[in-house]
Design a protein around this motif. Structure first.
Motif, PDB file in Angstrom:
ATOM      1  N   ILE A 210      26.250  20.468  29.061  1.00 16.93           N
ATOM      2  CA  ILE A 210      25.700  19.179  29.467  1.00 16.93           C
ATOM      3  C   ILE A 210      26.515  18.091  28.782  1.00 16.93           C
ATOM      4  CG2 ILE A 210      23.685  17.658  29.466  1.00 16.93           C
ATOM      5  CD1 ILE A 210      21.919  20.136  29.359  1.00 16.93           C
ATOM      6  N   PHE A 211      26.962  17.094  29.547  1.00 14.97           N
ATOM      7  CA  PHE A 211      27.767  16.011  29.005  1.00 14.97           C
ATOM      8  C   PHE A 211      27.168  14.654  29.345  1.00 14.97           C
ATOM      9  CE2 PHE A 211      30.882  19.412  29.890  1.00 14.97           C
ATOM     10  CZ  PHE A 211      31.446  19.563  28.628  1.00 14.97           C
ATOM     11  N   ASN A 212      27.294  13.712  28.409  1.00 11.43           N
ATOM     12  CA  ASN A 212      27.031  12.307  28.705  1.00 11.43           C
ATOM     13  C   ASN A 212      28.323  11.668  29.196  1.00 11.43           C
ATOM     14  OD1 ASN A 212      24.324  12.309  27.877  1.00 11.43           O
ATOM     15  ND2 ASN A 212      24.870  11.848  25.753  1.00 11.43           N
ATOM     16  N   GLY A 213      28.262  11.030  30.350  1.00 13.40           N
ATOM     17  CA  GLY A 213      29.431  10.352  30.883  1.00 13.40           C
ATOM     18  C   GLY A 213      29.256   8.838  30.803  1.00 13.40           C
ATOM     19  N   VAL A 214      29.661   8.266  29.683  1.00 12.76           N
ATOM     20  CA  VAL A 214      29.616   6.816  29.478  1.00 12.76           C
ATOM     21  C   VAL A 214      30.905   6.384  28.793  1.00 12.76           C
ATOM     22  CG1 VAL A 214      27.098   6.656  29.345  1.00 12.76           C
ATOM     23  CG2 VAL A 214      28.425   7.038  27.266  1.00 12.76           C
ATOM     24  N   SER A 215      31.284   5.136  28.978  1.00 15.11           N
ATOM     25  CA  SER A 215      32.502   4.614  28.370  1.00 15.11           C
ATOM     26  C   SER A 215      32.366   4.521  26.856  1.00 15.11           C
ATOM     27  CB  SER A 215      32.804   3.225  28.944  1.00 15.11           C
ATOM     28  OG  SER A 215      32.961   3.278  30.342  1.00 15.11           O
ATOM     29  N   ASP A 216      33.502   4.324  26.185  1.00  7.08           N
ATOM     30  CA  ASP A 216      33.505   4.177  24.730  1.00  7.08           C
ATOM     31  C   ASP A 216      32.800   2.893  24.295  1.00  7.08           C
ATOM     32  OD1 ASP A 216      35.021   6.499  24.360  1.00  7.08           O
ATOM     33  OD2 ASP A 216      36.909   5.418  24.560  1.00  7.08           O
ATOM     34  N   LYS A 250      19.189   1.581  22.438  1.00  3.76           N
ATOM     35  CA  LYS A 250      19.777   2.893  22.700  1.00  3.76           C
ATOM     36  C   LYS A 250      21.275   2.781  23.013  1.00  3.76           C
ATOM     37  CE  LYS A 250      18.761   4.772  26.613  1.00  3.76           C
ATOM     38  NZ  LYS A 250      17.921   5.369  27.667  1.00  3.76           N
ATOM     39  N   VAL A 251      22.047   3.652  22.372  1.00  2.00           N
ATOM     40  CA  VAL A 251      23.466   3.807  22.677  1.00  2.00           C
ATOM     41  C   VAL A 251      23.690   5.266  23.034  1.00  2.00           C
ATOM     42  CG1 VAL A 251      25.827   3.696  21.809  1.00  2.00           C
ATOM     43  CG2 VAL A 251      24.177   1.944  21.141  1.00  2.00           C
ATOM     44  N   VAL A 252      24.240   5.525  24.215  1.00  2.00           N
ATOM     45  CA  VAL A 252      24.478   6.897  24.664  1.00  2.00           C
ATOM     46  C   VAL A 252      25.847   7.356  24.150  1.00  2.00           C
ATOM     47  CG1 VAL A 252      24.691   8.434  26.642  1.00  2.00           C
ATOM     48  CG2 VAL A 252      23.045   6.544  26.705  1.00  2.00           C
ATOM     49  N   SER A 253      25.869   8.477  23.470  1.00  2.00           N
ATOM     50  CA  SER A 253      27.097   8.998  22.866  1.00  2.00           C
ATOM     51  C   SER A 253      27.900   9.830  23.861  1.00  2.00           C
ATOM     52  CB  SER A 253      26.749   9.865  21.652  1.00  2.00           C
ATOM     53  OG  SER A 253      27.891  10.554  21.181  1.00  2.00           O
ATOM     54  N   ASN A 254      29.224   9.603  23.881  1.00  2.00           N
ATOM     55  CA  ASN A 254      30.113  10.420  24.709  1.00  2.00           C
ATOM     56  C   ASN A 254      30.979  11.344  23.856  1.00  2.00           C
ATOM     57  OD1 ASN A 254      32.099   8.839  23.548  1.00  2.00           O
ATOM     58  ND2 ASN A 254      32.672   7.780  25.426  1.00  2.00           N
ATOM     59  N   ARG A 255      30.594  11.528  22.616  1.00  2.00           N
ATOM     60  CA  ARG A 255      31.422  12.287  21.679  1.00  2.00           C
ATOM     61  C   ARG A 255      31.688  13.716  22.154  1.00  2.00           C
ATOM     62  NH1 ARG A 255      30.129  13.182  15.201  1.00  2.00           N
ATOM     63  NH2 ARG A 255      31.916  14.544  14.761  1.00  2.00           N
ATOM     64  N   LYS A 256      30.652  14.392  22.631  1.00  3.48           N
ATOM     65  CA  LYS A 256      30.820  15.782  23.060  1.00  3.48           C
ATOM     66  C   LYS A 256      31.829  15.880  24.196  1.00  3.48           C
ATOM     67  CE  LYS A 256      28.302  19.706  25.035  1.00  3.48           C
ATOM     68  NZ  LYS A 256      26.987  20.238  25.476  1.00  3.48           N
ATOM     69  N   LEU A 257      31.727  14.981  25.160  1.00  2.43           N
ATOM     70  CA  LEU A 257      32.632  15.003  26.311  1.00  2.43           C
ATOM     71  C   LEU A 257      34.078  14.819  25.864  1.00  2.43           C
ATOM     72  CD1 LEU A 257      32.128  13.331  29.718  1.00  2.43           C
ATOM     73  CD2 LEU A 257      34.127  12.686  28.390  1.00  2.43           C
ATOM     74  N   GLU A 259      35.429  15.371  22.927  1.00  2.00           N
ATOM     75  CA  GLU A 259      35.934  16.448  22.085  1.00  2.00           C
ATOM     76  C   GLU A 259      36.126  17.742  22.861  1.00  2.00           C
ATOM     77  OE1 GLU A 259      33.312  16.776  18.761  1.00  2.00           O
ATOM     78  OE2 GLU A 259      34.115  14.983  17.766  1.00  2.00           O
ATOM     79  N   LEU A 260      35.129  18.135  23.651  1.00  2.00           N
ATOM     80  CA  LEU A 260      35.195  19.425  24.330  1.00  2.00           C
ATOM     81  C   LEU A 260      36.161  19.404  25.518  1.00  2.00           C
ATOM     82  CD1 LEU A 260      34.052  22.257  24.146  1.00  2.00           C
ATOM     83  CD2 LEU A 260      32.198  21.585  25.653  1.00  2.00           C
ATOM     84  N   LEU A 261      36.216  18.274  26.209  1.00  2.00           N
ATOM     85  CA  LEU A 261      37.101  18.169  27.366  1.00  2.00           C
ATOM     86  C   LEU A 261      38.449  17.545  27.026  1.00  2.00           C
ATOM     87  CD1 LEU A 261      34.631  16.915  30.147  1.00  2.00           C
ATOM     88  CD2 LEU A 261      35.267  19.265  29.572  1.00  2.00           C
ATOM     89  N   ASP A 262      38.576  17.020  25.805  1.00  2.00           N
ATOM     90  CA  ASP A 262      39.782  16.290  25.408  1.00  2.00           C
ATOM     91  C   ASP A 262      40.069  15.178  26.425  1.00  2.00           C
ATOM     92  OD1 ASP A 262      41.992  15.629  23.845  1.00  2.00           O
ATOM     93  OD2 ASP A 262      43.329  16.987  24.934  1.00  2.00           O
TER      94      ASP A 262
END
Length: 279
Positions: A210-216, A250-257, A259-262
């Motif tokens: 599961i990924f969050n897709g939001v800009s930096d 609230k701030v949605v984190s995209n860190r996992k996306l 890192e895992l997807l580069d």
């Protein structure tokens, strides 16, 4: 690969074109008979398909003869039973896939699944039934159902607010007065990055995530929306100046996306090059 896209709308159609240009065979569904020739002329095999919540489609067996399905059907608006109805739609698709060659599914979800809690939220920060709106609860139920399936692997992308090309968020608030939540950070993503993320998931054969897709960038509303309005020559909105500036949002984190997807964003900050939003 052969890829089917259920829902060739504002995001699904350009996604189909991108996948076609990458060498994939692409099949696309639409609920509009007038759109069939448009898909056909773009070398996308068209299917007239609707979920009512059952599958309404003539001669659609070939649509389900693919390697992967992108499921891009948001919950319908204006329904009193939106949670139950959308779950029935998704369950219908899951049952269809269980007897098909498709063993991979990418489900387009939304950050609306998160409860209205302050702070940074990651993919695990969901609470059943506690989304802000019924549509968010509907998506969360759909996610759970799909991730539990054993006949295919599901990857979920929770996109933030979509913008780009003919969809400019400036129109949402232009000219409005005394708008609340001016200090709230925005959680947006450009359509080109949505397509880039989906493309990366397909290429890397990522499954079960599961990924969050939001800009930096997460500029506050009272910075972004006036600038976006002015970039289009629209009257900028004004915000409530008496609102508590220390309130947590609230701030949605995209860190996992990342890192895992580069993955590196084409549009990392919605404030950058605002004039390109409609280009």
């Amino acid at each position: 690969m052969t890829i089917s896209i259920l829902g060739c709308g504002w995001l699904g159609l350009p996604l189909a074109e991108n996948l076609r240009d990458s060498g994939h065979t692409v099949k696309g569904s639409t609920t509009s008979a007038e759109k069939l020739n448009l898909l056909r002329n773009k070398n996308i095999t068209p299917f007239l398909l609707e979920l009512t919540p059952q599958i309404e489609c003539e001669e659609c067996n070939d649509f389900w003869d693919s390697d992967l399905l992108v499921l891009n059907i948001p919950p319908g608006r204006g329904r009193d039973n939106i949670e139950e109805y959308h779950l029935q739609q998704i369950n219908t698709v899951a049952e269809q896939l269980s007897g098909s060659p498709i063993d991979r599914l990418i489900f387009i979800s939304s950050t609306s699944v998160y409860p209205p809690q302050p702070g940074i939220v990651a993919e695990s920060d969901t609470e059943k039934g506690n989304a802000k709106r019924p549509s968010g609860n509907a998506l969360l139920k759909a996610e759970t159902l799909l991730m539990e399936q054993e006949s295919f692997d599901t990857t979920i992308i929770r996109f933030g607010g979509l913008y780009g090309y003919d969809r400019n968020p400036a129109h949402f608030l232009a000219g409005r007065k005394n708008v609340s939540g001016g200090n709230a950070p925005i959680n947006l993503i450009h359509r080109d990055d949505c397509i880039g993320i989906i493309d990366r998931i397909i290429d890397k054969d990522v499954r079960g995530e599961i990924f969050n897709g939001v800009s930096d960038g997460h500029p506050p509303k009272n910075m972004y929306y006036p600038a976006a309005a002015e970039s289009l020559g629209l009257e900028p909105p004004s915000f409530d100046e008496n609102e508590d500036k220390d309130k947590n949002y609230k701030v949605v984190s995209n860190r996992k996306l990342k890192e895992l997807l580069d993955y590196r964003f084409t549009y990392p900050n919605p404030m950058d090059k605002l004039q390109l939003v409609e280009s």
